[in-house]
Design a protein around this motif. Structure first.
Motif, PDB file in Angstrom:
ATOM      1  N   SER A 150       0.853  -1.180   0.000  1.00 52.89           N
ATOM      2  CA  SER A 150       0.000   0.000   0.000  1.00 52.89           C
ATOM      3  C   SER A 150       0.889   1.229   0.000  1.00 52.89           C
ATOM      4  O   SER A 150       1.857   1.297   0.764  1.00 52.89           O
ATOM      5  N   ARG A 201      -2.780   6.894  -0.723  1.00 49.50           N
ATOM      6  CA  ARG A 201      -4.213   6.654  -0.581  1.00 49.50           C
ATOM      7  C   ARG A 201      -4.964   7.982  -0.672  1.00 49.50           C
ATOM      8  O   ARG A 201      -4.643   8.916   0.063  1.00 49.50           O
ATOM      9  N   ASN A 238      -8.481   5.689   1.659  1.00 47.45           N
ATOM     10  CA  ASN A 238      -8.052   5.591   3.058  1.00 47.45           C
ATOM     11  C   ASN A 238      -9.211   5.181   3.955  1.00 47.45           C
ATOM     12  O   ASN A 238      -9.058   4.334   4.836  1.00 47.45           O
ATOM     13  N   GLY A 259      -7.862   3.334   7.167  1.00 47.14           N
ATOM     14  CA  GLY A 259      -6.695   4.126   7.558  1.00 47.14           C
ATOM     15  C   GLY A 259      -7.074   5.250   8.504  1.00 47.14           C
ATOM     16  O   GLY A 259      -8.218   5.714   8.510  1.00 47.14           O
ATOM     17  N   SER A 298      -3.281   9.911   8.253  1.00 48.12           N
ATOM     18  CA  SER A 298      -2.285   9.003   7.691  1.00 48.12           C
ATOM     19  C   SER A 298      -1.346   9.720   6.719  1.00 48.12           C
ATOM     20  O   SER A 298      -1.779  10.512   5.881  1.00 48.12           O
ATOM     21  N   HIS A 300      -0.012   8.262   4.369  1.00 46.54           N
ATOM     22  CA  HIS A 300      -0.357   7.702   3.056  1.00 46.54           C
ATOM     23  C   HIS A 300      -1.142   8.730   2.234  1.00 46.54           C
ATOM     24  O   HIS A 300      -1.037   8.757   1.014  1.00 46.54           O
ATOM     25  N   ASP A 316       3.442   0.718   2.918  1.00 48.51           N
ATOM     26  CA  ASP A 316       3.479  -0.560   3.616  1.00 48.51           C
ATOM     27  C   ASP A 316       4.171  -1.518   2.659  1.00 48.51           C
ATOM     28  O   ASP A 316       3.726  -1.696   1.527  1.00 48.51           O
ATOM     29  N   HIS A 349       5.390  -0.741   7.914  1.00 53.35           N
ATOM     30  CA  HIS A 349       4.952   0.595   7.499  1.00 53.35           C
ATOM     31  C   HIS A 349       6.156   1.509   7.651  1.00 53.35           C
ATOM     32  O   HIS A 349       6.775   1.548   8.721  1.00 53.35           O
TER      33      HIS A 349
END
Length: 134
Positions: free
Chosen positions: A56, A59, A64, A69, A73, A75, A82, A115
């Motif tokens: 991952s 996002r 997310n 998530g 995050s 991300h 990840d 992560h």
């Protein structure tokens, strides 16, 4: 857009998973952030442990939420991934490489994956939690 090379061994498509999440489209700043992480964390780690698989990466807000998530995050900003090594025997070596990288912001491990996050705009926290994800 998906074939854009972020670094020698990583493509944007690996971070987006638009096959499953077609609405997962990053901004240009998100792409720059992912490029930062690839060059300063993922490429050096790959040089040590071999190929790395991204489970991952970036996002969108919608994605997310779909994956559960957290609302803040990294991300969401293209500042996290990840990952896992292709060779499972290299997992601890991957953890050690990233733990010792000065650009690591956060390193949290799960069962065979981890992560990793980075912050192109601030001082890295170097926060490490082994066994964070059960």
């Amino acid at each position: 857009m998906n074939d854009i090379k972020l670094s020698a061994h990583f493509k944007l498509s690996e971070f987006l998973n638009t096959g499953k999440y077609p609405q997962n489209i990053p901004s240009m700043q998100d792409v720059v952030n992912m490029t930062f992480g690839c060059h300063l964390l993922l490429e050096p780690a790959r040089n040590e442990v071999g190929p790395i698989i991204i489970n991952s990466g970036f996002r969108s807000n919608e994605v997310n939420k779909m994956v559960g998530g957290v609302c803040n995050s990294q991300h969401l900003r293209g500042q996290a991934a990840d990952i896992r090594p292709r060779d499972t025997k290299q997992f601890q070596h991957l953890v050690d490489c990233l733990r010792n990288n000065p650009y690591t912001d956060q390193l949290l491990t799960g069962n065979g994956w981890l992560h990793i996050s980075w912050n192109p705009f601030g001082k890295p926290r170097h926060y490490v939690r082994i066994g964070y994800y059960k």
